[in-house]
Design an enzyme around this catalytic site. Structure first.
Site, PDB file in Angstrom:
ATOM      1  N   LYS A   1      51.864  63.353  15.206  1.00  8.88           N
ATOM      2  CA  LYS A   1      50.530  63.238  16.034  1.00  8.88           C
ATOM      3  C   LYS A   1      49.996  64.556  15.932  1.00  8.88           C
ATOM      4  O   LYS A   1      50.490  65.752  15.947  1.00  8.88           O
ATOM      5  CB  LYS A   1      50.986  63.010  17.409  1.00  8.88           C
ATOM      6  CG  LYS A   1      49.984  62.868  18.535  1.00  8.88           C
ATOM      7  CD  LYS A   1      50.677  62.261  19.901  1.00  8.88           C
ATOM      8  CE  LYS A   1      49.665  62.192  20.820  1.00  8.88           C
ATOM      9  NZ  LYS A   1      50.485  61.588  22.166  1.00  8.88           N
TER      10      LYS A   1
ATOM     11  N   SER B   1      48.667  57.659  24.018  1.00  8.61           N
ATOM     12  CA  SER B   1      47.820  58.279  23.079  1.00  8.61           C
ATOM     13  C   SER B   1      48.307  58.254  21.833  1.00  8.61           C
ATOM     14  O   SER B   1      47.415  58.685  20.964  1.00  8.61           O
ATOM     15  CB  SER B   1      47.465  59.572  23.878  1.00  8.61           C
ATOM     16  OG  SER B   1      48.693  60.103  24.061  1.00  8.61           O
TER      17      SER B   1
ATOM     18  N   SER C   1      52.930  57.617  26.414  1.00  8.11           N
ATOM     19  CA  SER C   1      52.099  57.701  25.341  1.00  8.11           C
ATOM     20  C   SER C   1      52.993  57.387  23.873  1.00  8.11           C
ATOM     21  O   SER C   1      52.389  57.100  22.793  1.00  8.11           O
ATOM     22  CB  SER C   1      51.366  59.044  24.990  1.00  8.11           C
ATOM     23  OG  SER C   1      50.091  59.163  25.758  1.00  8.11           O
TER      24      SER C   1
HETATM   25  N1  GLN Z   1      47.960  57.688  29.496  1.00 11.97           N
HETATM   26  C1  GLN Z   1      48.556  58.579  29.932  1.00 11.97           C
HETATM   27  C2  GLN Z   1      47.454  59.828  30.393  1.00 11.97           C
HETATM   28  O1  GLN Z   1      46.447  59.633  29.861  1.00 11.97           O
HETATM   29  C3  GLN Z   1      49.647  59.301  29.468  1.00 11.97           C
HETATM   30  C4  GLN Z   1      49.320  60.104  28.265  1.00 11.97           C
HETATM   31  C5  GLN Z   1      50.528  60.770  27.615  1.00 11.97           C
HETATM   32  O2  GLN Z   1      51.672  59.920  27.514  1.00 11.97           O
HETATM   33  N2  GLN Z   1      50.199  61.342  26.776  1.00 11.97           N
HETATM   34  O3  GLN Z   1      47.766  60.649  30.822  1.00 11.97           O
END
Ligand code: GLN
Length: 462
Positions: free
Chosen positions: A71, A146, A170
């Site tokens: 990532k 994400s 994510s």
């Molecule tokens: N969707 C969640 C956020 O926007 C989780 C993001 C993540 O786990 N990096 O914070």
């Protein structure tokens, strides 16, 4: 599947070079459309040749010859680590994150850098400054975020393994939507050194793969104490092959059931749970999780404040551009929101309250785990939306994480295994286990994966 590929590499049936070339071919064919990788390592074939020599000499590491996507928020020396943001679009990793050091030591080959929501803030992969990622299994739908590119790269066969980060879901949401395995390790299990923070008290790096074996192997390698991250502890992960099937008690919670918006998703999960219970000769116990509906409201103030604070270094002097000038709407919302909450903190209005709620949720899980070894739940309350759908209310996007955030708040471990498809879109079973009980988690994941083989899943007909 990592297990088979490693076998072929070990026995010389396939060389590392051939295997890596095969992955590069898939990338060449598919990445343009899927946009899972922002950067491809054009040195990968050369690195594979070096690994082949090691394999021949019997000196190769445990990941020898595998292609791993990373990532875009983890430092890899010499590769563009943009966090999918214009802020860092010209930033190249100047060192290797702890997890990358470990992967390289085991002769894993970094095949490329994966797309994601900007600074890991998002749930769909649509907030990348370099374009959204498509879902390789359900084209035209968001792949989840994400860690969108990590999941899509694995699902599309561009990488054997991928690393993602999970602050509120994510790794698990994209694993669920793309039909792959994903792990959110216990907080403190994996060093965060070299990860660009979203929320340092919640972030964990974890693996994604097409088989449980692959993710378990990756966890064995990346887990452990690091002097660079004081939250890590020295506790090796037990072998999941030694997992005692007989003693397992399975929990489910009515709270997850009532909060699941899409009934078809819950039916898939219920069915999966019953299959597991039958295979393990055990009953499903109902556990109380009354604070579950507070998870999203608790999570965001914590993330906003911590994100605001960690982005202060992006002031345009040392790294890239000034973040407020270069970032997208969601990242800006969090920075401005975080600043406001920090100001109001003198009165303990939001952040301290959120910390209290976090504690309540953690205690509730601890209590539940006195009665059960694992808790089964859907990964998301809804299916993914179509790419490009106009969603103006951030709360709609935030709701994707309602079922994954609790594990981050409680610091426990959780994993996703593909369960079935709903309207042609994969839905993953989420398995949660107590903090530092990854071997129990993998054990149950493995049992379920075994049950899925040869059961005529809707998935297999694709
Ligand atoms: N969707 C969640 C956020 O926007 C989780 C993001 C993540 O786990 N990096 O914070």
């Amino acid at each position: 599947m990592v297990e088979e590929i490693l076998q072929q590499l070990k026995t010389g049936k396939v060389t590392a070079l051939e295997h890596i070339q095969q992955l590069l071919k898939v990338i060449e064919q598919k990445n343009k459309k899927i946009n899972a990788l922002l950067y491809v390592n054009n040195n990968a074939a050369k690195e594979a040749e070096a690994v082949d020599k090691k394999i021949k000499a019997g000196k190769a590491g445990r990941l020898a010859g595998l292609g791993i996507a990373v990532k875009a928020n983890m430092n890899v020396i010499g590769m563009p680590i943009s966090c999918a943001s214009r802020t860092l679009e010209n930033y190249y990793g100047t060192y290797d994150a702890d997890v990358i050091v470990k992967i390289k030591q085991e002769d894993g080959i970094i095949i490329g850098i994966a797309n994601c929501d900007e600074f890991a803030a998002g749930s769909t992969g649509e907030y990348s400054a370099f374009g959204a990622t498509d879902n390789p299994v359900a084209p035209g739908f968001v792949p989840g975020g994400s860690s969108s590119g990590s999941a899509a790269a694995v699902a599309a066969g561009m990488a054997d393994l991928a690393l993602g980060s999970d602050t509120g879901g994510s790794i698990r949401a994209p694993a669920s939507f793309c039909g792959v395995i994903g792990i959110k390790p216990s907080y403190g299990r994996v060093s965060r050194y070299g990860l660009i923070d979203l929320s340092m008290s919640l972030d964990q790096i974890g693996p994604l793969s097409r088989d449980v074996f692959g993710s378990a192997l990756a966890m064995e390698i990346i887990a452990g104490k690091s002097n660079n991250d004081p939250t890590t502890i020295n506790m090796p992960i037990g072998k999941y092959t030694h997992f005692q099937q007989k003693k397992i008690r399975i929990g489910m919670s009515k709270s997850f059931e009532t909060l699941t918006k899409d009934r078809k998703i819950y039916a898939v999960i219920q069915n999966a749970a019953e299959k597991i219970a039958k295979a393990l000769h055990t009953e499903i116990v109902d556990v109380e999780l009354d604070y579950l509906d507070l998870a999203v409201q608790t999570y965001y103030p914590l993330v906003y404040v911590e994100f605001f604070s960690s982005t202060r270094k992006f002031d345009g002097r040392k790294y890239g551009k000034k973040i407020e000038d270069a970032c997208g709407e969601e990242v800006l919302r969090r920075i401005l929101g975080g600043r406001e909450i920090s100001r109001a903190e003198y009165h303990g209005t939001y952040y301290r309250k959120a910390l209290k709620a976090k504690k309540l949720i953690a205690i509730e899980f601890e209590r539940a785990f006195q009665y059960v070894d694992v808790i089964l739940a859907p990964t998301t309350p809804v299916l993914p939306h179509k790419l490009g759908a106009e969603i103006t209310d951030p709360k709609v996007i935030y709701a994707y994480d309602a079922f994954t955030i609790p594990a981050n708040l409680a610091g426990i471990c959780a994993g996703v295994v593909p369960a079935d498809t709903v309207n042609g879109i994969p839905a993953g079973l989420q398995i949660m286990a107590p903090a530092f009980k990854e071997e129990v988690l993998f054990g149950v994941m493995k049992v379920f994966e075994g049950l899925q083989h040869g059961t005529g899943r809707e998935n297999k007909r694709r």
